[in-house]
Design a protein around this motif. Structure first.
Motif, PDB file in Angstrom:
ATOM      1  N   LEU A 136       0.478  -1.217  -0.057  1.00  0.00           N
ATOM      2  CA  LEU A 136      -0.272   0.199   0.495  1.00  0.00           C
ATOM      3  C   LEU A 136       0.545   1.363   0.137  1.00  0.00           C
ATOM      4  O   LEU A 136       0.027   2.413  -0.662  1.00  0.00           O
ATOM      5  N   ALA A 137       1.872   0.731   0.387  1.00  0.00           N
ATOM      6  CA  ALA A 137       2.974   2.513   1.078  1.00  0.00           C
ATOM      7  C   ALA A 137       3.504   2.809  -0.474  1.00  0.00           C
ATOM      8  O   ALA A 137       3.577   3.959  -1.044  1.00  0.00           O
ATOM      9  N   ALA A 138       4.039   1.401  -1.146  1.00  0.00           N
ATOM     10  CA  ALA A 138       4.610   1.718  -2.487  1.00  0.00           C
ATOM     11  C   ALA A 138       3.671   1.860  -3.896  1.00  0.00           C
ATOM     12  O   ALA A 138       4.125   2.604  -4.829  1.00  0.00           O
ATOM     13  N   ARG A 139       2.778   1.756  -3.185  1.00  0.00           N
ATOM     14  CA  ARG A 139       1.363   1.357  -4.463  1.00  0.00           C
ATOM     15  C   ARG A 139       2.048   0.222  -5.701  1.00  0.00           C
ATOM     16  O   ARG A 139       1.841   0.623  -6.679  1.00  0.00           O
ATOM     17  N   GLU A 140       2.603  -0.929  -5.431  1.00  0.00           N
ATOM     18  CA  GLU A 140       2.897  -1.607  -5.874  1.00  0.00           C
ATOM     19  C   GLU A 140       2.086  -3.227  -5.556  1.00  0.00           C
ATOM     20  O   GLU A 140       1.364  -3.088  -4.486  1.00  0.00           O
ATOM     21  N   VAL A 141       2.285  -3.958  -6.885  1.00  0.00           N
ATOM     22  CA  VAL A 141       1.329  -5.688  -6.727  1.00  0.00           C
ATOM     23  C   VAL A 141       1.900  -5.782  -7.045  1.00  0.00           C
ATOM     24  O   VAL A 141       2.752  -6.152  -8.505  1.00  0.00           O
ATOM     25  N   GLU A 142       2.242  -7.435  -6.485  1.00  0.00           N
ATOM     26  CA  GLU A 142       2.530  -8.690  -7.483  1.00  0.00           C
ATOM     27  C   GLU A 142       2.324 -10.003  -7.509  1.00  0.00           C
ATOM     28  O   GLU A 142       0.962  -9.951  -6.419  1.00  0.00           O
ATOM     29  N   VAL A 143       1.954 -10.468  -8.538  1.00  0.00           N
ATOM     30  CA  VAL A 143       1.084 -11.495  -8.214  1.00  0.00           C
ATOM     31  C   VAL A 143       2.156 -12.918  -8.696  1.00  0.00           C
ATOM     32  O   VAL A 143       2.434 -12.801  -9.679  1.00  0.00           O
ATOM     33  N   GLY A 144       2.174 -13.785  -7.967  1.00  0.00           N
ATOM     34  CA  GLY A 144       3.348 -14.834  -8.041  1.00  0.00           C
ATOM     35  C   GLY A 144       4.076 -14.528  -8.419  1.00  0.00           C
ATOM     36  O   GLY A 144       5.404 -15.049  -9.156  1.00  0.00           O
ATOM     37  N   GLY A 145       5.063 -13.364  -7.603  1.00  0.00           N
ATOM     38  CA  GLY A 145       6.309 -12.859  -7.867  1.00  0.00           C
ATOM     39  C   GLY A 145       7.353 -12.017  -8.563  1.00  0.00           C
ATOM     40  O   GLY A 145       7.831 -11.219  -8.978  1.00  0.00           O
TER      41      GLY A 145
END
Length: 219
Positions: A136-145
């Motif tokens: 949430l802080a970095a506004r980043e999302v990872e799926v399966g790495g």
């Protein structure tokens, strides 16, 4: 603390704004219920009169509670038991009858805001569900790495959902949180962005649809 003063009487409203300011608060004067419904985000508490020019304050309170849990203290001339009960059951945190003593009003505002902070949502900055990680802080999302690129609105939708894991979130709450409109309950804009978000996450069932209401995060 930023406080919305929803009061159409200029004498009362201006006096409240001045008094709150002298006690270190930032008061935002609003004269209509619609002003509150469109401008409640960012305020820490609300002082709400019930006799407003565009809508009854109790109706405004019900609409506000559909999208926000901001602390609300009703300040009104209505002193009958029925109005008090309806106000508290409708979602008000406290109820004061005019003319109220300033010291008491300030004390009650402090109490309701502290209570909400104590029971507020988790401040966790990273949410993990299976192999989906939302920072949430970095506004980043990872799926399966692997990183997933979301638009600003897609991320804001995701943020609303992941900060309420397992909870039913209505379409109206999502529209208000992301587009700032407490009135809109149905919108193709929401549907389009939700479809894009789900496709990018690629995890069917992670965001479930609650038919006729909204969505839920978590399997």
């Amino acid at each position: 603390m930023q406080i919305a003063v929803v009061e159409d009487d200029d004498g009362v409203g201006d006096a409240l704004v001045e008094a709150l300011g002298t006690h270190g608060h930032q008061a935002v004067r609003m004269r209509r219920g619609s002003d509150l419904l469109l401008g409640h985000r960012g305020v820490d508490a609300v002082i709400l009169d019930l006799g407003l020019p565009d809508a009854d304050g109790l109706q405004v309170l019900r609409q506000l509670r559909a999208v926000s849990d901001v602390p609300v203290v009703i300040l009104t001339a209505r002193d009958d038991e029925r109005s008090v009960v309806r106000g508290l059951r409708g979602g008000a945190d406290d109820y004061l009858v005019k003319p109220a003593r300033l010291a008491e009003l300030l004390a009650r505002l402090d109490v309701v805001t502290q209570r909400r902070r104590a029971t507020g949502p988790s401040s966790a900055q990273t949410v993990t569900q299976g192999d989906v990680v939302v920072d949430l802080a970095a506004r980043e999302v990872e799926v399966g790495g692997a990183p997933v690129s979301l638009t600003a609105k897609e991320f804001e939708l995701l943020e609303v959902l992941v900060t309420r894991p397992g909870a039913a979130v209505s379409r109206q709450q999502l529209m208000d949180a992301v587009w700032g409109d407490a009135y809109v309950a149905i919108s193709r804009t929401l549907d389009v962005h939700m479809t894009g978000l789900r496709a990018k996450l690629g995890r069917p069932g992670l965001i479930s649809t609650i038919r006729g209401y909204g969505y839920r995060w978590g399997t």
